[in-house]
Design a protein around this motif. Structure first.
Motif, short mmCIF file in Angstrom:
data_model
loop_
_atom_site.label_atom_id
_atom_site.label_comp_id
_atom_site.label_asym_id
_atom_site.label_seq_id
_atom_site.Cartn_x
_atom_site.Cartn_y
_atom_site.Cartn_z
N ALA A 106 -100.60 5.61 47.40
CA ALA A 106 -101.26 5.52 46.10
C ALA A 106 -100.78 6.64 45.18
O ALA A 106 -100.57 6.43 43.99
CB ALA A 106 -102.77 5.57 46.27
N LEU A 107 -100.62 7.85 45.73
CA LEU A 107 -100.11 8.96 44.92
C LEU A 107 -98.70 8.67 44.42
O LEU A 107 -98.36 8.94 43.26
CB LEU A 107 -100.10 10.24 45.75
N VAL A 108 -97.87 8.12 45.29
CA VAL A 108 -96.49 7.79 44.91
C VAL A 108 -96.48 6.72 43.82
O VAL A 108 -95.76 6.85 42.82
CB VAL A 108 -95.69 7.32 46.15
N LEU A 109 -97.27 5.67 43.99
CA LEU A 109 -97.30 4.60 43.00
C LEU A 109 -97.93 5.05 41.69
O LEU A 109 -97.56 4.57 40.62
CB LEU A 109 -98.05 3.39 43.57
N LEU A 110 -98.88 5.98 41.76
CA LEU A 110 -99.47 6.52 40.55
C LEU A 110 -98.41 7.22 39.72
O LEU A 110 -98.39 7.10 38.48
CB LEU A 110 -100.60 7.49 40.91
N GLY A 111 -97.52 7.93 40.36
CA GLY A 111 -96.43 8.58 39.65
C GLY A 111 -95.50 7.59 38.97
O GLY A 111 -94.83 7.91 37.99
N ARG A 112 -95.49 6.36 39.48
CA ARG A 112 -94.65 5.30 38.90
C ARG A 112 -95.35 4.57 37.76
O ARG A 112 -94.79 3.68 37.14
CB ARG A 112 -94.25 4.31 40.00
N GLY A 113 -96.61 4.91 37.52
CA GLY A 113 -97.35 4.28 36.44
C GLY A 113 -98.33 3.22 36.87
O GLY A 113 -98.88 2.50 36.04
N ASN A 114 -98.58 3.12 38.17
CA ASN A 114 -99.50 2.11 38.69
C ASN A 114 -100.95 2.60 38.52
O ASN A 114 -101.41 3.48 39.25
CB ASN A 114 -99.19 1.85 40.17
N LEU A 115 -101.65 2.04 37.56
CA LEU A 115 -103.01 2.48 37.27
C LEU A 115 -104.01 2.01 38.32
O LEU A 115 -105.11 2.56 38.43
CB LEU A 115 -103.43 2.00 35.89
N ARG A 116 -103.65 0.99 39.09
CA ARG A 116 -104.51 0.60 40.21
C ARG A 116 -104.62 1.76 41.21
O ARG A 116 -105.68 2.02 41.78
CB ARG A 116 -103.93 -0.63 40.92
N SER A 117 -103.52 2.46 41.38
CA SER A 117 -103.51 3.59 42.30
C SER A 117 -104.38 4.74 41.80
O SER A 117 -104.90 5.53 42.60
CB SER A 117 -102.08 4.08 42.51
N PHE A 118 -104.55 4.84 40.49
CA PHE A 118 -105.44 5.87 39.95
C PHE A 118 -106.86 5.64 40.44
O PHE A 118 -107.55 6.58 40.86
CB PHE A 118 -105.39 5.84 38.42
N PHE A 264 -97.18 13.61 43.58
CA PHE A 264 -97.32 12.92 42.28
C PHE A 264 -96.17 13.30 41.35
O PHE A 264 -95.54 12.43 40.72
CB PHE A 264 -98.66 13.27 41.64
N ALA A 265 -95.87 14.59 41.26
CA ALA A 265 -94.82 15.05 40.35
C ALA A 265 -93.45 14.53 40.79
O ALA A 265 -92.63 14.10 39.96
CB ALA A 265 -94.81 16.57 40.29
#
Length: 351
Positions: A106-118, A264-265
């Protein structure tokens, strides 16, 4: 203080590498098992197996040479609660399927812009903190106290030692047997052998586990202000990171929080450089509810199991702790139940 800053910097670097490699390779236990059990693609699960093999080999080398005392980690304790570890693993594994990935993914996908992961990260953090120190904590503690037992051997090497083998020989035999089996499993697959990216990602992430042990157990060694000996894990660190974001003036930055920020970064920078950044959201309210429910199960289960698919699946197993194998068995069974059989999580209808 100098050792502490060094450990935090190491955690940040380890997180940056993990975030980048995780984004480029798709490294994830849930995706691995889905590809293997549902889609017939066994490459990702072989990458995961290779990561475990490398993590065990490198971590046991550090322990065998005396550079790191893995006995100071949370995984090698004199008492374990096998039922709670297994149940926690079950909950985490099933929640991972509901949320379509674990906390690290989820952290990795959040860095890609996946708001579901947020949503997954926030819900996981809140529920994990509730299970660690909040409303759910008394029930968890009561379960542990009712079922924990003192064990004479809390790891595979100690089991061999009890049979008469020397400590060094026991460590070498236990590690070599598991590493060899995992490597044979990984490279027996022709498609995996032709996937240099998956081979590299498995090897790198396995080495990152050992790097975490080295950072906290060697670089952070200090008789007066010791750093907790740990490595890659994401349930408690994600919970601590959310709390640190809200109350940073009253809390202390540590290895786990630095690692979470680094993941995330690293994912964000890699996504921007490679053109993979894309904002994504939920397809329906039902989708969001299911994802949040999975995150809650991961928060509860991850705390009960002392870790997640990375925290136990790689880091815990690298210590050869018996409790880690129990937790991983629960995670694998819970994930399999979510992917196949009567409890299978059904795909959401397109909207």
């Amino acid at each position: 203080m100098e050792q502490t800053r060094l450990v935090i910097l190491a955690g940040l670097v380890i997180g940056l590498v993990y975030g980048s490699v995780g984004l480029l390779s798709g490294f994830c236990l849930m995706s691995s098992l889905r590809g293997w059990l549902v889609e017939g693609d066994g490459r990702l699960v072989r990458s995961y197996a290779l990561a475990i093999a490398v993590a065990i080999a490198a971590s046991q080398f550090l322990a065998g040479t005396g550079m790191v005392d893995l006995g100071k980690s949370i995984y090698l304790q004199p008492t374990i609660s096998a039922p709670v570890l297994f149940l926690g693993g079950l909950l985490f594994g099933y929640g991972m399927v509901l949320s379509n990935g674990c906390g690290s993914r989820a952290l990795v996908l959040l860095g890609r812009g996946n708001l579901r992961s947020f949503v997954v990260v926030i819900v996981l953090a809140i529920v994990a903190q509730m299970t660690l120190k909040g409303l759910i904590a008394p029930a968890r503690i009561a379960l542990v106290q009712a079922s924990q037992a003192t064990v004479s051997a809390n790891s595979l090497p100690l089991l061999l030692t009890r049979s008469g083998a020397a400590d060094a020989v026991s460590r070498m035999l236990a590690a070599a047997a598991i590493v060899l089996a995992l490597i044979l499993f990984a490279f027996a697959h022709p498609a995996f052998r032709r996937s240099p990216g998956q081979i590299a990602s498995g090897a790198i992430i396995g080495l990152l586990v050992a790097a975490g042990w080295f950072a906290t157990g060697y670089l952070g060694a200090d008789d007066f202000n010791p750093v907790p000996v740990t490595s890659l894990t994401f349930i408690a660190p994600i919970a601590d990171s959310l709390q640190y974001a809200m109350l940073s003036t009253g809390l202390t930055l540590n290895f786990g929080i630095a690692t979470v920020g680094g993941v995330f970064a690293g994912s964000l920078v890699t996504a921007l450089i490679t053109g993979r950044f894309k904002l994504e959201g939920y397809s329906s309210p039902r989708h969001m509810l299911r994802s949040a429910a999975g995150a809650a199960l991961m928060g509860i289960g991850g705390v009960m199991a002392f870790g997640c698919s990375i925290g136990q699946g790689l880091t815990g197993v690298s210590t050869l702790a018996l409790g880690s194998f129990i937790a991983v068995a629960g995670i694998l069974l819970g994930t399999t139940a979510g992917l196949r059989g009567a409890l299978r999580v059904q795909p959401l209808a397109a909207t």
